[in-house]
Design a protein around this motif. Structure first.
Motif, PDB file in Angstrom:
ATOM      1  N   LEU A  60      12.114  30.815   1.982  1.00 24.96           N
ATOM      2  CA  LEU A  60      11.010  31.685   1.558  1.00 24.96           C
ATOM      3  C   LEU A  60      11.564  33.103   1.322  1.00 24.96           C
ATOM      4  N   ASP A  78      12.872  36.452  -0.968  1.00 26.30           N
ATOM      5  CA  ASP A  78      12.249  37.262  -2.026  1.00 26.30           C
ATOM      6  C   ASP A  78      12.350  36.541  -3.366  1.00 26.30           C
ATOM      7  N   VAL A 110       9.753  33.670  -3.418  1.00 25.47           N
ATOM      8  CA  VAL A 110       8.361  34.109  -3.533  1.00 25.47           C
ATOM      9  C   VAL A 110       8.125  34.779  -4.888  1.00 25.47           C
ATOM     10  N   GLU A 111       9.042  35.651  -5.276  1.00 26.13           N
ATOM     11  CA  GLU A 111       8.793  36.396  -6.512  1.00 26.13           C
ATOM     12  C   GLU A 111       8.915  35.513  -7.754  1.00 26.13           C
ATOM     13  N   MET A 138       8.033  32.408  -7.747  1.00 21.53           N
ATOM     14  CA  MET A 138       6.765  31.657  -7.764  1.00 21.53           C
ATOM     15  C   MET A 138       5.653  32.520  -8.343  1.00 21.53           C
ATOM     16  N   ILE A 139       5.615  33.784  -7.901  1.00 18.66           N
ATOM     17  CA  ILE A 139       4.591  34.690  -8.425  1.00 18.66           C
ATOM     18  C   ILE A 139       4.735  34.812  -9.947  1.00 18.66           C
ATOM     19  N   ASP A 140       5.973  34.974 -10.410  1.00 20.67           N
ATOM     20  CA  ASP A 140       6.191  35.104 -11.855  1.00 20.67           C
ATOM     21  C   ASP A 140       5.661  33.886 -12.606  1.00 20.67           C
ATOM     22  N   LEU A 163      -4.146  36.226  -6.349  1.00 22.83           N
ATOM     23  CA  LEU A 163      -3.105  35.528  -5.596  1.00 22.83           C
ATOM     24  C   LEU A 163      -3.493  35.543  -4.121  1.00 22.83           C
ATOM     25  N   ILE A 175      -0.223  30.810  -2.332  1.00 21.90           N
ATOM     26  CA  ILE A 175       1.150  30.583  -1.853  1.00 21.90           C
ATOM     27  C   ILE A 175       1.089  30.527  -0.325  1.00 21.90           C
ATOM     28  N   LYS A 215       5.737  40.385   2.902  1.00 26.56           N
ATOM     29  CA  LYS A 215       6.391  41.656   2.584  1.00 26.56           C
ATOM     30  C   LYS A 215       5.538  42.430   1.590  1.00 26.56           C
ATOM     31  N   ARG A 252       6.446  44.227  -0.701  1.00 21.79           N
ATOM     32  CA  ARG A 252       6.979  44.149  -2.068  1.00 21.79           C
ATOM     33  C   ARG A 252       6.479  42.924  -2.817  1.00 21.79           C
ATOM     34  N   TRP A 253       6.144  41.843  -2.104  1.00 26.93           N
ATOM     35  CA  TRP A 253       5.592  40.663  -2.778  1.00 26.93           C
ATOM     36  C   TRP A 253       4.214  40.998  -3.355  1.00 26.93           C
ATOM     37  N   HIS A 303       4.643  43.236  -6.286  1.00 26.27           N
ATOM     38  CA  HIS A 303       5.169  42.425  -7.383  1.00 26.27           C
ATOM     39  C   HIS A 303       4.016  41.723  -8.106  1.00 26.27           C
ATOM     40  N   PHE A 350      -1.395  40.152 -11.697  1.00 23.39           N
ATOM     41  CA  PHE A 350      -2.520  39.681 -10.896  1.00 23.39           C
ATOM     42  C   PHE A 350      -3.523  40.818 -10.721  1.00 23.39           C
TER      43      PHE A 350
END
Lengths: 644, 135
Positions: A628, A630, A633-634, A636-638, B13, B42, B51, B53-54, B57, B63
């Motif tokens: 998990l 950065d 996670v990032e 996945m977000i993208d 999100l 998620i 975090k 930063r997530w 992001h 989002f």
């Protein structure tokens, strides 16, 4: 290096495909970077489908797999196992939930559901792209178990563990074994006494050469973790040599000038500083309670076995697992609750049981004979205002059994049960029948309208608006009012704090999963048994003790443990030891080490639980959870980003 | 908001937690309690592991909102979870302020393992707020 990824999208019969256009999902992702194979399947979890996946993985040399199906709680482990059978590291399998969180949640919007499913599968593919093969963290384990608490649950667990072949350290804080059960006489259904039960268990414990019993002992320090706990035990001396003659002891107790309330009898009697709770108690050697002893020396003059030169010992013991069977405390009503502590004939159920024990022909309380007994149920349980929302389970049965015992033992007893609905579940229901046949009276009210206690003209009255007689106001003149107090967590939670065992909403020790993992805690290697986990009767305590013993044994038996590798890791170059991760970690999984001339944090793999609490507090972003990160996670977000 | 294709509900999100809030979100599906399909989840081990930063992001890349379905007092990793999650909320909101991003685009609520209805209520009202504020 680009991965060869296989993606399977499940119809789940129609559970998914009725709302999500699975073929559209397949087409949308088949061209994604790394996707080598994209299939739909009627039931991904079916044997034939699993076989097909194994073949695909082996034949096509896939190195990443995604199944988009139901919730990972159902089949993550199934498909990880498929990956392993095909020779692929199980962490190269990633699961996508498109049933519970897509098709069912959006069964009202097929277009929206299909779009969401596409995004989720894309995000999962993004994650599998970054996935790495992980190996479990291996630790050696010591083939010994510490069982904390020598009540019925602890002793039963200790016997079981010793029989299986473990070295057992049975650690009891009191000077005598037996816990709460030794305080009870006849037990419900069998009529065996608590003392008889304890005697049988104690004798069995003593038969095993691999059980070492410590009394007057508690754990004061713990280092290490599952497989290798290193605990420090403080053992308080009894101040008695091993042999002690009965006559001398009697004299010693007689001459002792100290009198303190006797906790064994719930403070209705007094005891001396030299004491044993009952004559045949185990271990049979008495003890001196040094908190109250004045060291006047009178006992020494009459009893040669007394030895004040004994000192507190500290032992360090290594064990692979710790089993907590620390029991419960009875609920102690605050002064004034139903007249407790104010009206002198209001007592608790545990006290009442001791009163019955000490009265042979007539039931006498405060010098007066008792005929009418009023029992007020659910005191300290099922509270309307107060923290104890739970039912204590044992009290309805125990009260009815005690009421019957009193009625049979003494002449002219009338029992009045002021209850909130009787819960003599299972086999105990026969006692409810018997008490009704014997003429006990049941009166009932709701929690918001409890009975009222009044003391007037030297007499105590219990008044109720009785649901069972159309809310009629009824009053009983009671010679004794018994508050049916429930079970509460131990007031002293020092062992829980020391081992960092989480507590549930009811403040008892909390299991990982009530149904699926009922005796394990999130602290690996620490199992829970008996009433330390919540109210239980003796049979239920035994069941959980045996389960916990088995679970503890399974952790130490092979001598080696495999732990989840999804834990925190430190980026050595970014870390500038500041200690914030160490502060945030609930498990003390960090240590400070020196590397290449600077101080940095290091994760102790066998201690880290992978919760991630350390991640957001790191000022230099030097921490990631494996699996998990950065990047995970990032990316996945993208992939989920709207309209991307 | 640009685009506005088939579905123009706000994009949210959700960070759920594997042992507590994710089961509640699963159960919302099981009970067919509908919410906008532009809500994506998620799952992570614990809400105090997120975090900042997530979150940034997600908000910076498109989002409309981030919802933290926190463990609350049920966290299997201990009682400190609530305080730690609140602290990371505070830190993140401070960062949002500095960047001129509406702090109300980040929302948190404790979602217990059977809190399916509260979850749906929260995301629905959050979506409503976001669609109003973006127009």
């Amino acid at each position: 290096m680009n991965k060869k990824i296989g993606v399977y999208i499940c119809h789940c019969g129609g559970n998914i495909s009725d709302y999500v256009d699975v073929e559209k999902v397949r087409k949308a992702i088949e061209g994604d970077d790394g996707v080598f194979l994209a299939k739909t399947t009627m039931f991904a979890c079916a044997d034939s489908s699993q076989k097909q996946m194994v073949e695909d993985i082996t034949d096509q040399k896939l190195d990443g797999v995604v199944v988009a199906s139901c919730s990972p709680k159902l089949h993550l482990l199934t498909f990880r196992a498929v990956a392993e059978r095909a020779g692929l590291n199980k962490y190269n399998y990633v699961h996508a939930n498109i049933r519970e969180q897509v098709s069912w949640a959006h069964s009202d919007n097929k277009v929206g559901a299909t779009e969401k499913a596409i995004k989720i599968v894309k995000a999962t593919i993004a994650k599998v792209r970054n996935a790495e093969a992980l190996e479990p963290v291996k630790v050696k384990s010591t083939k010994a178990v510490a069982v904390i608490g020598a009540g019925v649950a602890g002793m039963r667990a200790a016997i079981e563990l010793a029989e299986a072949g473990a070295e057992v350290f049975l650690i009891e804080r009191e000077f005598f074994v037996g816990g709460r059960v030794s305080q009870w006489d006849d037990l419900c259904i069998t009529d065996e006494t608590g003392k008889e039960l304890i005697t049988r268990l104690y004798n069995e414990v003593m038969k095993h050469q691999h059980v070492t019993l410590f009394t007057g002992a508690e754990i004061i320090e713990n280092n290490g973790s599952v497989g290798n706990f290193e605990i420090k035990v403080k053992v308080t001396p009894r101040y008695f040599k091993l042999q002690c003659s009965g006559d001398e002891l009697k004299k010693a107790i007689e001459v002792c000038p100290v009198e303190v309330p006797d906790g064994f009898n719930f403070n209705i009697t007094k005891r001396k500083a030299i004491y044993h709770n009952y004559p045949s108690e185990y271990p049979q050697l008495p003890a001196i309670d040094m908190k109250n002893c004045t060291r006047c020396g009178k006992c020494e003059e009459v009893c040669k076995a007394i030895d004040f030169s004994q000192t507190t010992e500290y032992l360090t013991i290594k064990v692979g697992s710790i089993l907590l069977a620390t029991g419960f405390d009875p609920y102690e009503p605050p002064k004034g609750e139903f007249g407790y502590g104010e009206i002198d004939n209001v007592i608790t159920l545990p006290q009442f049981k001791r009163v019955i024990h000490y009265n042979d022909d007539k039931l006498i309380w405060q010098g007066k004979e008792v005929k009418n007994i009023a029992y007020i149920y659910c005191v300290g349980s099922r509270q309307l205002n107060g923290d104890n929302k739970y039912c204590s389970r044992y009290c309805c049965t125990s009260t009815i059994h005690t009421a019957i015992t009193a009625k049979k033992k003494y002449k002219g007893i009338h029992n009045f049960h002021f209850n909130r609905g009787i819960r003599t579940y299972g086999k105990a229901e026969v006692w409810y029948d018997e008490s009704s046949r014997l003429g006990d009276i049941y009166l009932q009210s709701f929690e918001h309208d409890p009975p009222i206690i009044e003391h007037r003209n030297g007499q105590t009255f219990v008044k109720i608006k009785d649901l069972l007689t159309a809310n009629k106001e009824l009053e009983v003149a009671a010679d004794l009012v018994v508050l049916v107090t429930g079970m509460t967590p131990r007031q002293d939670n020092s062992i829980g704090n020391l081992l960092k065992v989480p507590k549930g909403r009811d403040k008892f020790f909390n299991e990982i999963h009530m149904k699926l993992r009922p005796v394990e805690t999130v602290i690996d290697g620490v199992t829970i048994a008996g009433a330390s986990q919540g109210p239980k009767n003796i049979m239920e305590s035994m069941n959980s003790a045996l389960a916990a013993a088995t679970k503890s044994f399974s952790l130490i038996n092979s001598g080696e443990l495999a732990l989840e590798p999804t834990i925190a890791e430190v980026d050595d170059t970014a870390c500038e030891w500041c200690g914030k991760c160490d502060e945030a970690c609930p498990y003390s999984a960090f240590e400070k080490i020196e590397k290449d001339g600077k101080l940095i944090a290091k994760v102790i793999p066998s201690v880290c639980k992978g919760c991630g609490m350390c991640l957001p507090v790191c000022p230099t972003n030097a921490l990631n959870l494996i699996g998990l990160t950065d990047v995970d996670v990032e990316s996945m977000i993208d992939a989920l980003i709207p309209n991307a | 908001m640009e685009g506005g294709k088939v579905n123009n509900s706000p994009k949210i999100l959700v960070f759920s937690t594997e042992k507590i809030s994710d089961p509640a979100i699963d159960m919302a599906g099981l009970l067919k309690l509908h919410y906008p399909p532009t809500v994506y989840t998620i799952p992570i081990p614990c809400s105090s592991a997120i975090k900042p930063r997530w979150i940034l992001h997600a908000l910076e890349r498109g989002f409309d909102g981030v919802f933290i379905a926190a463990d609350g007092t049920d966290c299997p990793y201990g009682e400190s979870c609530t305080v730690k999650t609140a602290e990371l909320m505070r830190v993140t909101q401070q960062m949002l302020k500095e960047k001129g991003i509406d702090t109300a685009r980040l929302k948190m609520a404790a979602i217990c393992s059977v809190c399916s209805e509260p979850f749906v209520k929260h995301v629905k009202s959050f979506a409503e707020y976001l669609s109003k504020s973006s127009n």
